[in-house]
Design a protein around this motif. Sequence first.
Motif, PDB file in Angstrom:
ATOM      1  N   ILE A 244       0.859  -1.181   0.000  1.00 51.19           N
ATOM      2  CA  ILE A 244       0.000   0.000   0.000  1.00 51.19           C
ATOM      3  C   ILE A 244       0.894   1.229   0.000  1.00 51.19           C
ATOM      4  O   ILE A 244       1.700   1.438   0.909  1.00 51.19           O
ATOM      5  CB  ILE A 244      -0.939   0.007   1.239  1.00 51.19           C
ATOM      6  CG1 ILE A 244      -1.828  -1.227   1.177  1.00 51.19           C
ATOM      7  CG2 ILE A 244      -1.804   1.256   1.264  1.00 51.19           C
ATOM      8  CD1 ILE A 244      -1.599  -2.204   2.270  1.00 51.19           C
ATOM      9  N   LEU A 245       0.784   2.007  -1.065  1.00 48.40           N
ATOM     10  CA  LEU A 245       1.609   3.205  -1.199  1.00 48.40           C
ATOM     11  C   LEU A 245       0.787   4.402  -0.729  1.00 48.40           C
ATOM     12  O   LEU A 245      -0.247   4.733  -1.308  1.00 48.40           O
ATOM     13  CB  LEU A 245       2.021   3.382  -2.666  1.00 48.40           C
ATOM     14  CG  LEU A 245       2.760   4.671  -3.001  1.00 48.40           C
ATOM     15  CD1 LEU A 245       4.086   4.779  -2.259  1.00 48.40           C
ATOM     16  CD2 LEU A 245       3.001   4.770  -4.516  1.00 48.40           C
ATOM     17  N   VAL A 246       1.242   5.057   0.352  1.00 45.41           N
ATOM     18  CA  VAL A 246       0.495   6.186   0.906  1.00 45.41           C
ATOM     19  C   VAL A 246       1.148   7.481   0.435  1.00 45.41           C
ATOM     20  O   VAL A 246       2.170   7.915   0.973  1.00 45.41           O
ATOM     21  CB  VAL A 246       0.445   6.108   2.448  1.00 45.41           C
ATOM     22  CG1 VAL A 246      -0.377   7.265   3.009  1.00 45.41           C
ATOM     23  CG2 VAL A 246      -0.133   4.772   2.903  1.00 45.41           C
ATOM     24  N   GLU A 247       0.558   8.077  -0.596  1.00 51.74           N
ATOM     25  CA  GLU A 247       1.125   9.316  -1.135  1.00 51.74           C
ATOM     26  C   GLU A 247       0.666  10.520  -0.324  1.00 51.74           C
ATOM     27  O   GLU A 247       1.380  11.496  -0.189  1.00 51.74           O
ATOM     28  CB  GLU A 247       0.708   9.475  -2.595  1.00 51.74           C
ATOM     29  CG  GLU A 247       1.288   8.360  -3.439  1.00 51.74           C
ATOM     30  CD  GLU A 247       1.170   8.635  -4.920  1.00 51.74           C
ATOM     31  OE1 GLU A 247       0.793   9.761  -5.310  1.00 51.74           O
ATOM     32  OE2 GLU A 247       1.453   7.712  -5.690  1.00 51.74           O
ATOM     33  N   GLU A 311       5.689   4.844   2.552  1.00 51.59           N
ATOM     34  CA  GLU A 311       5.463   6.290   2.482  1.00 51.59           C
ATOM     35  C   GLU A 311       5.787   6.794   1.082  1.00 51.59           C
ATOM     36  O   GLU A 311       6.845   6.476   0.532  1.00 51.59           O
ATOM     37  CB  GLU A 311       6.429   7.017   3.437  1.00 51.59           C
ATOM     38  CG  GLU A 311       6.146   6.851   4.892  1.00 51.59           C
ATOM     39  CD  GLU A 311       7.071   7.752   5.716  1.00 51.59           C
ATOM     40  OE1 GLU A 311       8.216   8.020   5.286  1.00 51.59           O
ATOM     41  OE2 GLU A 311       6.630   8.194   6.787  1.00 51.59           O
ATOM     42  N   GLY A 312       4.916   7.613   0.516  1.00 50.36           N
ATOM     43  CA  GLY A 312       5.240   8.286  -0.736  1.00 50.36           C
ATOM     44  C   GLY A 312       6.239   9.402  -0.469  1.00 50.36           C
ATOM     45  O   GLY A 312       6.344   9.904   0.658  1.00 50.36           O
ATOM     46  N   ARG A 327       4.694   3.006  -7.642  1.00 44.97           N
ATOM     47  CA  ARG A 327       3.326   2.988  -8.177  1.00 44.97           C
ATOM     48  C   ARG A 327       3.063   1.740  -8.995  1.00 44.97           C
ATOM     49  O   ARG A 327       1.961   1.196  -8.981  1.00 44.97           O
ATOM     50  CB  ARG A 327       3.070   4.240  -9.014  1.00 44.97           C
ATOM     51  CG  ARG A 327       2.867   5.462  -8.137  1.00 44.97           C
ATOM     52  CD  ARG A 327       2.771   6.727  -8.945  1.00 44.97           C
ATOM     53  NE  ARG A 327       2.578   7.869  -8.066  1.00 44.97           N
ATOM     54  CZ  ARG A 327       2.899   9.111  -8.385  1.00 44.97           C
ATOM     55  NH1 ARG A 327       3.433   9.368  -9.566  1.00 44.97           N
ATOM     56  NH2 ARG A 327       2.695  10.089  -7.539  1.00 44.97           N
ATOM     57  N   LYS A 328       4.074   1.294  -9.711  1.00 47.00           N
ATOM     58  CA  LYS A 328       3.890   0.055 -10.477  1.00 47.00           C
ATOM     59  C   LYS A 328       3.805  -1.157  -9.556  1.00 47.00           C
ATOM     60  O   LYS A 328       3.140  -2.141  -9.867  1.00 47.00           O
ATOM     61  CB  LYS A 328       5.055  -0.147 -11.454  1.00 47.00           C
ATOM     62  CG  LYS A 328       4.966   0.733 -12.677  1.00 47.00           C
ATOM     63  CD  LYS A 328       6.214   0.518 -13.516  1.00 47.00           C
ATOM     64  CE  LYS A 328       6.333   1.547 -14.609  1.00 47.00           C
ATOM     65  NZ  LYS A 328       5.803   1.079 -15.874  1.00 47.00           N
ATOM     66  N   GLU A 332      -2.292  -0.985  -3.936  1.00 47.31           N
ATOM     67  CA  GLU A 332      -3.235   0.094  -3.606  1.00 47.31           C
ATOM     68  C   GLU A 332      -2.460   1.391  -3.455  1.00 47.31           C
ATOM     69  O   GLU A 332      -1.380   1.407  -2.855  1.00 47.31           O
ATOM     70  CB  GLU A 332      -3.947  -0.262  -2.292  1.00 47.31           C
ATOM     71  CG  GLU A 332      -4.956   0.784  -1.838  1.00 47.31           C
ATOM     72  CD  GLU A 332      -5.627   0.425  -0.496  1.00 47.31           C
ATOM     73  OE1 GLU A 332      -5.577  -0.746  -0.070  1.00 47.31           O
ATOM     74  OE2 GLU A 332      -6.169   1.357   0.133  1.00 47.31           O
ATOM     75  N   ILE A 333      -3.015   2.474  -4.026  1.00 46.87           N
ATOM     76  CA  ILE A 333      -2.363   3.783  -3.890  1.00 46.87           C
ATOM     77  C   ILE A 333      -3.320   4.712  -3.147  1.00 46.87           C
ATOM     78  O   ILE A 333      -4.488   4.841  -3.522  1.00 46.87           O
ATOM     79  CB  ILE A 333      -2.001   4.381  -5.261  1.00 46.87           C
ATOM     80  CG1 ILE A 333      -1.001   3.461  -5.971  1.00 46.87           C
ATOM     81  CG2 ILE A 333      -1.414   5.786  -5.100  1.00 46.87           C
ATOM     82  CD1 ILE A 333      -0.573   3.929  -7.365  1.00 46.87           C
TER      83      ILE A 333
END
Length: 335
Positions: A244-247, A311-312, A327-328, A332-333
Amino acid sequence: MTKVLKIDPLNPDEESLKEAVKLLREGEVIVFPTETVYGIGADAYNEEACRKIFEIKGRPSDNPLIVHIGSLSQLKEIADNYEPYMDFLEKFWPGPLTVIFPKKSKKISPVVTAGLPTVAVRMPAHPVAQKLIEMFGHPIAAPSANLSGRPSATNAKHVVEDFMGRVKMILDAGNAPFGLESTIIDLSKDHPVLLRPGPVEVEKLKEIFPELVVPDFVRSGKFSGKPLAPGMKYRHYAPSKPLILVENLEKMEGILRKYPNHIVICVEERKDLYRKKIVVGSLKKPYSIAQNMFAALREAEKTEKEYIIVEGVEERGILFAVMNRLRKAASEIVR
Ligand code: AMP
Ligand code: MG
């Protein structure tokens, strides 16, 4: 049987390289270090040998390979229309930059280029890669040395995880200096197009090519429609657990609660906010984040935690490339 040979990254031992060259001449596949990530390579002029790379990686045949060269005379053998760009190439080669040119040589099989009329070329700067190509005397086709879809390998331990018993030799020169794949620029079209951000920063390329096109898919990491660069429709760089990428970091707390069984990959500056974490690098040294990100993903998947939360970071300089990979890789973003 896989032979793992330690080799000095700065003063590579000739005997080890001779063994590697012998295997390449026999049409075998070997793994070697480059300054970006480890590469799984074969004789670029041997179609059968290059086919083995796809087999070993589980790489779809429509995802072409980068051809690694040791000299500009090798560029002349395989590419066309590079003459107007000689100053540019001399500025960035050897180094972490891959350039797409029209393909010239019949020596390069369609297996390598996935049937495209173009070829991706790079002149690596890592002393082991340079010496290997020089002693071999031919270009070496080599994608990243990971199973297809997995995070790239930035040290020999990663390569062993993915390829033990499946390649003849792994040259172990420690950590890959950049830890992130090369920047790819397409110079075969009317306008230069960035196909993959990397260690040669977009900002630098734009100084030389103000008209540089940076397509949406490079920013978003996600792609739908007809691929511009073959291979980009596949999921890449992904660890074996949900990522899970948290931007939007304001949403981090909610995400930590939503996925309680997690490990966080974070930067030095924010490490006190988390309990179970892997510190990837410092915002003060953005290249350190690039260097360690793939290793952090592989480390995170080995923990007993179920979710990997990352963390983004701000998309500037090298971190633009880091965000492209994340992102690739993300399942989940959070924006
Ligand atoms: P890898 O070495 O695993 O990082 O993968 C090589 C990358 O180079 C892939 O993303 C390919 O799509 C890209 N590539 C290789 N040859 C070409 C080409 N002729 N045109 C566009 N992209 C290419
Ligand atoms: Mg790859």
